[in-house]
Scaffold this motif. Structure first.
Motif, PDB file in Angstrom:
ATOM      1  N   ILE A 189      29.321  17.290 -46.975  1.00  0.00           N
ATOM      2  CA  ILE A 189      30.556  17.926 -47.412  1.00  0.00           C
ATOM      3  C   ILE A 189      30.734  19.287 -46.750  1.00  0.00           C
ATOM      4  CG2 ILE A 189      31.840  18.779 -49.410  1.00  0.00           C
ATOM      5  CD1 ILE A 189      31.558  15.743 -49.286  1.00  0.00           C
ATOM      6  N   GLU A 190      29.685  20.054 -46.680  1.00  0.00           N
ATOM      7  CA  GLU A 190      29.768  21.381 -46.059  1.00  0.00           C
ATOM      8  C   GLU A 190      30.137  21.290 -44.597  1.00  0.00           C
ATOM      9  OE1 GLU A 190      26.433  23.223 -49.149  1.00  0.00           O
ATOM     10  OE2 GLU A 190      25.870  22.680 -47.084  1.00  0.00           O
ATOM     11  N   SER A 191      29.621  20.294 -43.897  1.00  0.00           N
ATOM     12  CA  SER A 191      29.965  20.094 -42.495  1.00  0.00           C
ATOM     13  C   SER A 191      31.449  19.794 -42.334  1.00  0.00           C
ATOM     14  CB  SER A 191      29.124  18.951 -41.908  1.00  0.00           C
ATOM     15  OG  SER A 191      29.502  18.690 -40.577  1.00  0.00           O
ATOM     16  N   VAL A 192      31.974  18.939 -43.204  1.00  0.00           N
ATOM     17  CA  VAL A 192      33.396  18.589 -43.142  1.00  0.00           C
ATOM     18  C   VAL A 192      34.263  19.811 -43.455  1.00  0.00           C
ATOM     19  CG1 VAL A 192      35.213  17.184 -44.192  1.00  0.00           C
ATOM     20  CG2 VAL A 192      32.990  16.164 -43.664  1.00  0.00           C
ATOM     21  N   ILE A 193      33.857  20.603 -44.444  1.00  0.00           N
ATOM     22  CA  ILE A 193      34.629  21.794 -44.800  1.00  0.00           C
ATOM     23  C   ILE A 193      34.658  22.781 -43.638  1.00  0.00           C
ATOM     24  CG2 ILE A 193      34.625  23.844 -46.288  1.00  0.00           C
ATOM     25  CD1 ILE A 193      33.624  21.980 -48.549  1.00  0.00           C
ATOM     26  N   ARG A 194      33.543  22.963 -42.985  1.00  0.00           N
ATOM     27  CA  ARG A 194      33.519  23.875 -41.838  1.00  0.00           C
ATOM     28  C   ARG A 194      34.443  23.383 -40.729  1.00  0.00           C
ATOM     29  NH1 ARG A 194      27.720  23.622 -43.000  1.00  0.00           N
ATOM     30  NH2 ARG A 194      27.170  25.478 -44.228  1.00  0.00           N
ATOM     31  N   ARG A 195      34.457  22.098 -40.505  1.00  0.00           N
ATOM     32  CA  ARG A 195      35.326  21.539 -39.462  1.00  0.00           C
ATOM     33  C   ARG A 195      36.793  21.591 -39.869  1.00  0.00           C
ATOM     34  NH1 ARG A 195      33.158  16.388 -36.270  1.00  0.00           N
ATOM     35  NH2 ARG A 195      34.978  17.033 -35.078  1.00  0.00           N
ATOM     36  N   ALA A 196      37.054  21.621 -41.169  1.00  0.00           N
ATOM     37  CA  ALA A 196      38.440  21.737 -41.639  1.00  0.00           C
ATOM     38  C   ALA A 196      39.028  23.097 -41.284  1.00  0.00           C
ATOM     39  CB  ALA A 196      38.509  21.494 -43.135  1.00  0.00           C
ATOM     40  N   GLY A 197      38.179  24.086 -41.105  1.00  0.00           N
ATOM     41  CA  GLY A 197      38.644  25.340 -40.540  1.00  0.00           C
ATOM     42  C   GLY A 197      38.995  26.442 -41.515  1.00  0.00           C
ATOM     43  N   GLY A 198      38.617  26.327 -42.778  1.00  0.00           N
ATOM     44  CA  GLY A 198      38.924  27.408 -43.710  1.00  0.00           C
ATOM     45  C   GLY A 198      38.594  27.028 -45.131  1.00  0.00           C
ATOM     46  N   PRO A 199      38.878  27.927 -46.076  1.00  0.00           N
ATOM     47  CA  PRO A 199      38.619  27.623 -47.495  1.00  0.00           C
ATOM     48  C   PRO A 199      39.397  26.387 -47.936  1.00  0.00           C
ATOM     49  CG  PRO A 199      39.123  29.948 -47.194  1.00  0.00           C
ATOM     50  CD  PRO A 199      39.442  29.269 -45.896  1.00  0.00           C
ATOM     51  N   VAL A 200      38.815  25.603 -48.829  1.00  0.00           N
ATOM     52  CA  VAL A 200      39.433  24.348 -49.261  1.00  0.00           C
ATOM     53  C   VAL A 200      39.460  24.255 -50.781  1.00  0.00           C
ATOM     54  CG1 VAL A 200      38.638  23.148 -47.180  1.00  0.00           C
ATOM     55  CG2 VAL A 200      37.278  23.011 -49.284  1.00  0.00           C
ATOM     56  N   HIS A 201      40.347  23.406 -51.263  1.00  0.00           N
ATOM     57  CA  HIS A 201      40.331  22.960 -52.651  1.00  0.00           C
ATOM     58  C   HIS A 201      39.539  21.660 -52.659  1.00  0.00           C
ATOM     59  CE1 HIS A 201      43.450  25.841 -53.915  1.00  0.00           C
ATOM     60  NE2 HIS A 201      43.983  25.617 -52.724  1.00  0.00           N
ATOM     61  N   LEU A 202      38.345  21.665 -53.229  1.00  0.00           N
ATOM     62  CA  LEU A 202      37.433  20.528 -53.159  1.00  0.00           C
ATOM     63  C   LEU A 202      37.637  19.615 -54.372  1.00  0.00           C
ATOM     64  CD1 LEU A 202      35.109  19.153 -51.663  1.00  0.00           C
ATOM     65  CD2 LEU A 202      33.523  20.657 -52.882  1.00  0.00           C
ATOM     66  N   VAL A 203      37.922  18.356 -54.092  1.00  0.00           N
ATOM     67  CA  VAL A 203      38.204  17.372 -55.139  1.00  0.00           C
ATOM     68  C   VAL A 203      37.217  16.220 -54.991  1.00  0.00           C
ATOM     69  CG1 VAL A 203      39.947  15.838 -56.145  1.00  0.00           C
ATOM     70  CG2 VAL A 203      40.653  17.988 -55.049  1.00  0.00           C
ATOM     71  N   GLY A 204      36.519  15.876 -56.076  1.00  0.00           N
ATOM     72  CA  GLY A 204      35.550  14.787 -56.006  1.00  0.00           C
ATOM     73  C   GLY A 204      35.597  13.923 -57.237  1.00  0.00           C
TER      74      GLY A 204
END
Length: 237
Positions: A46-61
């Motif tokens: 998940i952290e890898s994907v968030i970093r590739r997304a390019g910024g802070p995210v709203h994480l939904v699981g």
């Protein structure tokens, strides 16, 4: 990611949505073993994907994804704007708060499920699916969905090892600093409801919500209600 299409459709391009698969699902290779199923391995995905997304995210699981999202928030290695947890298998908070009857309900199911798989029952995962969705849930699914569940059973069993190894206490949950929404289905198994109620109670300032008529598989059966709750939480955060 396909599981989230009904929810994303209701958002009508209101958000940029980035999905991924956890270990052993979709195109994500399994890297855990029974001897090393630490939830940290999932967090790294998940952290890898968030970093590739390019910024802070709203994480939904949802489900084990929700538990992993909580673990990511606790690690604090990536920037989160908000956290939405839907029906996480947070059985260890039950154990740590003395809710032994509810904890044992999880344990009986997962032990029977694991034993059935070891005995060669290829439909062993039906026990887990029906625990969450009610008797007959697995049988009601389309054949291709049942086949995928059977195919990914080894990874799902590792999910349960990961979940039982993720110790959650009121003190641990008190460290969550991200604005959090915890959602459960009104018709879900009582042990699942209680575990998520406790998450919402012990995470500081968490918003708690239940969806009428929904059980565990709410993102497929009640996408409109879930998407509305999540969108409001994102707006407020």
């Amino acid at each position: 990611g396909a599981a989230w299409r009904p929810v994303m459709a209701h958002w009508q391009n209101q958000f940029r949505c980035v999905t991924t698969s956890l270990l052993g699902y979709g195109g994500t290779a399994e890297r855990r073993t029974e001897a090393d199923a630490d939830i940290a391995h999932e967090c790294e995905i998940i952290e890898s994907v968030i970093r590739r997304a390019g910024g802070p995210v709203h994480l939904v699981g949802h489900s084990f994804g929700g538990l992993t999202a909580l673990a990511v928030a606790l690690r604090g290695r990536v920037p989160l704007l908000s956290l939405t947890i839907a029906e996480a298998p947070a059985m260890t908070i039950l154990r740590e708060t003395g809710e032994r009857g509810y904890y044992d309900a999880f344990r009986r199911m997962s032990d029977a499920y694991s034993a059935a798989f070891r005995d060669g029952n290829e439909n062993a995962i039906e026990r887990m699916i029906d625990f969450y969705g009610g008797a007959g849930t697995f049988a009601s699914w389309p054949q291709r969905v049942r086949d995928y569940a059977i195919e990914t059973t080894p990874s799902n069993l590792l999910d349960w090892i990961s979940a039982y190894g993720f110790r959650l206490t009121p003190a641990v949950l008190a460290r969550v600093a991200t604005p959090t929404l915890v959602v459960w289905g009104e018709a879900s198994h009582p042990a699942v409801r209680r575990a998520n109620e406790l998450l919402g109670r012990h995470i500081p300032n968490a918003v708690r919500a239940s969806i009428a008529g929904a059980s565990h598989f709410m993102i497929a059966t009640h996408p409109h209600q879930f998407s509305g709750l999540a969108a409001r939480h994102v707006a407020q955060a």
